[in-house]
Scaffold this motif. Structure first.
Motif, mmCIF file in Angstrom:
data_model
loop_
_atom_site.group_PDB
_atom_site.id
_atom_site.type_symbol
_atom_site.label_atom_id
_atom_site.label_comp_id
_atom_site.label_asym_id
_atom_site.label_seq_id
_atom_site.Cartn_x
_atom_site.Cartn_y
_atom_site.Cartn_z
ATOM 1 N N UNK A 137 15.884 7.339 -4.491
ATOM 2 C CA UNK A 137 14.873 8.095 -3.744
ATOM 3 C C UNK A 137 13.886 8.791 -4.658
ATOM 4 N N UNK A 138 14.378 9.379 -5.730
ATOM 5 C CA UNK A 138 13.493 10.066 -6.663
ATOM 6 C C UNK A 138 12.577 9.088 -7.384
ATOM 7 N N UNK A 139 13.090 7.925 -7.750
ATOM 8 C CA UNK A 139 12.263 6.911 -8.405
ATOM 9 C C UNK A 139 11.175 6.440 -7.448
ATOM 10 N N UNK A 140 11.529 6.228 -6.184
ATOM 11 C CA UNK A 140 10.544 5.823 -5.180
ATOM 12 C C UNK A 140 9.483 6.879 -4.960
ATOM 13 N N UNK A 141 9.881 8.141 -4.947
ATOM 14 C CA UNK A 141 8.910 9.228 -4.773
ATOM 15 C C UNK A 141 7.967 9.304 -5.964
ATOM 16 N N UNK A 142 8.476 9.087 -7.152
ATOM 17 C CA UNK A 142 7.621 9.111 -8.333
ATOM 18 C C UNK A 142 6.552 8.031 -8.221
ATOM 19 N N UNK A 143 6.952 6.821 -7.841
ATOM 20 C CA UNK A 143 5.998 5.721 -7.732
ATOM 21 C C UNK A 143 4.967 6.007 -6.643
ATOM 22 N N UNK A 144 5.388 6.668 -5.568
ATOM 23 C CA UNK A 144 4.477 6.919 -4.464
ATOM 24 C C UNK A 144 3.495 8.050 -4.782
ATOM 25 N N UNK A 145 3.956 9.108 -5.400
ATOM 26 C CA UNK A 145 3.107 10.277 -5.600
ATOM 27 C C UNK A 145 2.424 10.318 -6.967
ATOM 28 N N UNK A 146 3.060 9.802 -7.978
ATOM 29 C CA UNK A 146 2.484 9.825 -9.314
ATOM 30 C C UNK A 146 1.700 8.549 -9.581
ATOM 31 N N UNK A 147 2.135 7.463 -9.009
ATOM 32 C CA UNK A 147 1.482 6.183 -9.214
ATOM 33 C C UNK A 147 2.257 5.332 -10.189
ATOM 34 N N UNK A 148 1.837 4.098 -10.284
ATOM 35 C CA UNK A 148 2.531 3.181 -11.177
ATOM 36 C C UNK A 148 2.075 3.410 -12.623
ATOM 37 N N UNK A 201 9.256 -4.563 -12.260
ATOM 38 C CA UNK A 201 9.567 -5.022 -10.918
ATOM 39 C C UNK A 201 8.770 -4.202 -9.904
ATOM 40 N N UNK A 202 8.040 -4.867 -9.044
ATOM 41 C CA UNK A 202 7.257 -4.188 -8.024
ATOM 42 C C UNK A 202 5.871 -3.766 -8.462
ATOM 43 N N UNK A 203 5.537 -3.925 -9.731
ATOM 44 C CA UNK A 203 4.230 -3.482 -10.219
ATOM 45 C C UNK A 203 3.103 -4.333 -9.639
ATOM 46 N N UNK A 204 3.377 -5.580 -9.353
ATOM 47 C CA UNK A 204 2.362 -6.522 -8.867
ATOM 48 C C UNK A 204 2.389 -6.712 -7.349
ATOM 49 N N UNK A 205 2.774 -5.732 -6.591
ATOM 50 C CA UNK A 205 2.870 -5.890 -5.135
ATOM 51 C C UNK A 205 1.562 -6.355 -4.530
ATOM 52 N N UNK A 206 1.712 -7.216 -3.531
ATOM 53 C CA UNK A 206 0.566 -7.760 -2.801
ATOM 54 C C UNK A 206 -0.274 -6.627 -2.207
ATOM 55 N N UNK A 207 -1.562 -6.700 -2.385
ATOM 56 C CA UNK A 207 -2.469 -5.712 -1.806
ATOM 57 C C UNK A 207 -2.690 -4.474 -2.661
ATOM 58 N N UNK A 208 -2.006 -4.354 -3.771
ATOM 59 C CA UNK A 208 -2.183 -3.172 -4.608
ATOM 60 C C UNK A 208 -3.306 -3.414 -5.612
ATOM 61 N N UNK A 209 -3.802 -2.339 -6.194
ATOM 62 C CA UNK A 209 -4.805 -2.450 -7.249
ATOM 63 C C UNK A 209 -4.259 -3.265 -8.412
ATOM 64 N N UNK A 210 -2.971 -3.111 -8.674
ATOM 65 C CA UNK A 210 -2.343 -3.814 -9.791
ATOM 66 C C UNK A 210 -2.350 -5.320 -9.596
ATOM 67 N N UNK A 211 -2.452 -5.776 -8.359
ATOM 68 C CA UNK A 211 -2.437 -7.213 -8.091
ATOM 69 C C UNK A 211 -3.588 -7.914 -8.814
ATOM 70 N N UNK A 212 -4.748 -7.263 -8.869
ATOM 71 C CA UNK A 212 -5.887 -7.843 -9.599
ATOM 72 C C UNK A 212 -5.575 -7.974 -11.082
#
Length: 123
Positions: free
Chosen positions: A12-23, A102-113
């Protein structure tokens, strides 16, 4: 029971970091032996990129973004794309590969480009 609770808390904490702080930034996705570009290798590629910059590119890089005209913004964007390719080409020559987390290249994200742009450097 406590181990499961601790596991869920950590996830949960790792997920919150990715959501609020960004990748993490794209530079952290270039790895050699599990370590991202740093130290002497970072300086080598940074120097190579700086040496390839024209006076116009240096001017655009140092000028405040808010003061740029629309034409200069387009010119700066093209320049940054060219310099990125020089920098990451250097990293590739030094043995680094584009291996996103893992998960850095999710579809629709800025990272996908970024993933599409650097997929040729994966092997």
């Amino acid at each position: 029971m406590k181990n499961w609770l601790l596991g869920y808390l950590i996830l949960g904490l790792v997920g919150c970091k990715a959501m609020f702080v960004g990748s993490s930034p794209v530079i952290n996705q270039w790895k050699k032996n599990g370590i991202h570009i740093q130290g002497r290798d970072f300086r080598i590629c940074e120097d190579r990129t700086n040496k390839s910059m024209s006076e116009r590119e240096k001017y655009l890089k140092n000028k405040n973004y808010s003061e740029l005209t629309p034409e200069e913004i387009d010119e700066r964007s093209l320049s940054l794309s060219r310099l990125d390719l020089i920098y990451y080409g250097c990293a590739y020559e030094l043995g680094y590969r584009f291996k996103p987390d893992l998960g850095w290249c999710w579809e629709g994200s800025f990272n996908m480009r970024m993933c599409d742009k650097y997929k040729k450097y994966r092997n």
